[in-house]
Design a protein around this motif. Sequence first.
Motif, mmCIF file in Angstrom:
data_model
loop_
_atom_site.group_PDB
_atom_site.id
_atom_site.type_symbol
_atom_site.label_atom_id
_atom_site.label_comp_id
_atom_site.label_asym_id
_atom_site.label_seq_id
_atom_site.Cartn_x
_atom_site.Cartn_y
_atom_site.Cartn_z
ATOM 1 N N ALA A 9 -1.621 12.902 -3.399
ATOM 2 C CA ALA A 9 -1.463 12.130 -4.642
ATOM 3 C C ALA A 9 -2.246 10.828 -4.564
ATOM 4 C CB ALA A 9 0.013 11.851 -4.915
ATOM 5 N N LYS A 10 -2.162 10.153 -3.435
ATOM 6 C CA LYS A 10 -2.884 8.875 -3.293
ATOM 7 C C LYS A 10 -4.392 9.090 -3.408
ATOM 8 C CE LYS A 10 -1.339 6.718 0.377
ATOM 9 N NZ LYS A 10 -0.607 6.185 1.537
ATOM 10 N N GLY A 15 -9.783 6.004 -9.920
ATOM 11 C CA GLY A 15 -10.167 4.596 -10.014
ATOM 12 C C GLY A 15 -9.081 3.598 -9.660
ATOM 13 N N PHE A 16 -7.915 4.067 -9.252
ATOM 14 C CA PHE A 16 -6.844 3.154 -8.851
ATOM 15 C C PHE A 16 -7.123 2.585 -7.465
ATOM 16 C CE2 PHE A 16 -4.703 5.664 -12.060
ATOM 17 C CZ PHE A 16 -3.834 4.763 -12.669
ATOM 18 N N GLU A 17 -6.615 1.387 -7.231
ATOM 19 C CA GLU A 17 -6.671 0.755 -5.920
ATOM 20 C C GLU A 17 -5.242 0.466 -5.482
ATOM 21 O OE1 GLU A 17 -8.963 -2.825 -6.197
ATOM 22 O OE2 GLU A 17 -10.628 -1.827 -7.173
ATOM 23 N N GLU A 18 -5.010 0.525 -4.178
ATOM 24 C CA GLU A 18 -3.683 0.158 -3.693
ATOM 25 C C GLU A 18 -3.521 -1.345 -3.879
ATOM 26 O OE1 GLU A 18 -2.103 2.033 -0.084
ATOM 27 O OE2 GLU A 18 -3.941 3.228 -0.060
ATOM 28 N N ALA A 19 -2.384 -1.741 -4.489
ATOM 29 C CA ALA A 19 -2.203 -3.149 -4.823
ATOM 30 C C ALA A 19 -0.923 -3.745 -4.246
ATOM 31 C CB ALA A 19 -2.207 -3.323 -6.347
ATOM 32 N N ASN A 20 0.122 -2.978 -4.144
ATOM 33 C CA ASN A 20 1.413 -3.488 -3.695
ATOM 34 C C ASN A 20 2.041 -2.523 -2.706
ATOM 35 O OD1 ASN A 20 1.564 -5.788 -5.523
ATOM 36 N ND2 ASN A 20 1.821 -4.279 -7.145
ATOM 37 N N SER A 21 2.998 -3.012 -1.982
ATOM 38 C CA SER A 21 3.805 -2.166 -1.113
ATOM 39 C C SER A 21 5.249 -2.320 -1.542
ATOM 40 C CB SER A 21 3.664 -2.575 0.354
ATOM 41 O OG SER A 21 2.348 -2.367 0.812
ATOM 42 N N THR A 22 5.963 -1.222 -1.570
ATOM 43 C CA THR A 22 7.385 -1.255 -1.880
ATOM 44 C C THR A 22 8.139 -0.979 -0.594
ATOM 45 O OG1 THR A 22 6.968 -0.441 -4.119
ATOM 46 C CG2 THR A 22 9.213 -0.196 -3.264
ATOM 47 N N PHE A 23 9.118 -1.791 -0.321
ATOM 48 C CA PHE A 23 9.921 -1.626 0.880
ATOM 49 C C PHE A 23 11.329 -1.230 0.463
ATOM 50 C CE2 PHE A 23 6.520 -4.469 1.897
ATOM 51 C CZ PHE A 23 6.111 -4.073 3.159
#
Length: 150
Positions: free
Chosen positions: A131-132, A139-147
């Motif tokens: 999926a990633k 065109g998406f970039e990784e922007a945040n992390s969810t913990f």
Amino acid sequence: MRIRKAELKDLSRIQELNNELFELEIANFDKYLIKDWPLSNEGKTYFENAIKESFVAVAEIDNKIVGYLLGEETDIPYYNFKIAELCNMCIDGNYRKQGIGNALYKEFESYFRMKGISHFVVTASFKNESAKAFYKKMGFEEANSTFVKF
């Protein structure tokens, strides 16, 4: 392949596809999802409302729905712009890797760009590399992390 706006008559097939997504997620990435939730009354109501009020598109091959995408406009009060969120999407396992997800995503993005929205967001399970990779290709970039802590 044909991409079109979902109708209420498509509800059960969309629920089935979302349940397929839940099964994949539960088995591999997120054991906390409620098994069979997409097929429950709550799931049915969620998808009925989405079809009526949000963006839901289906992909058909030979008059059979083989995928869907659900997205909605999100207004985050601390941003000075609106965001379109890709909430969930599933392609029938027998039809993956044939460009269907790409076609659905392009329809989603086009729809919201016509509404003046140019910011898009999607969440994928951290370990779901497939999926990633797909979202990066779109065109998406990784922007945040969810913990999370359980």
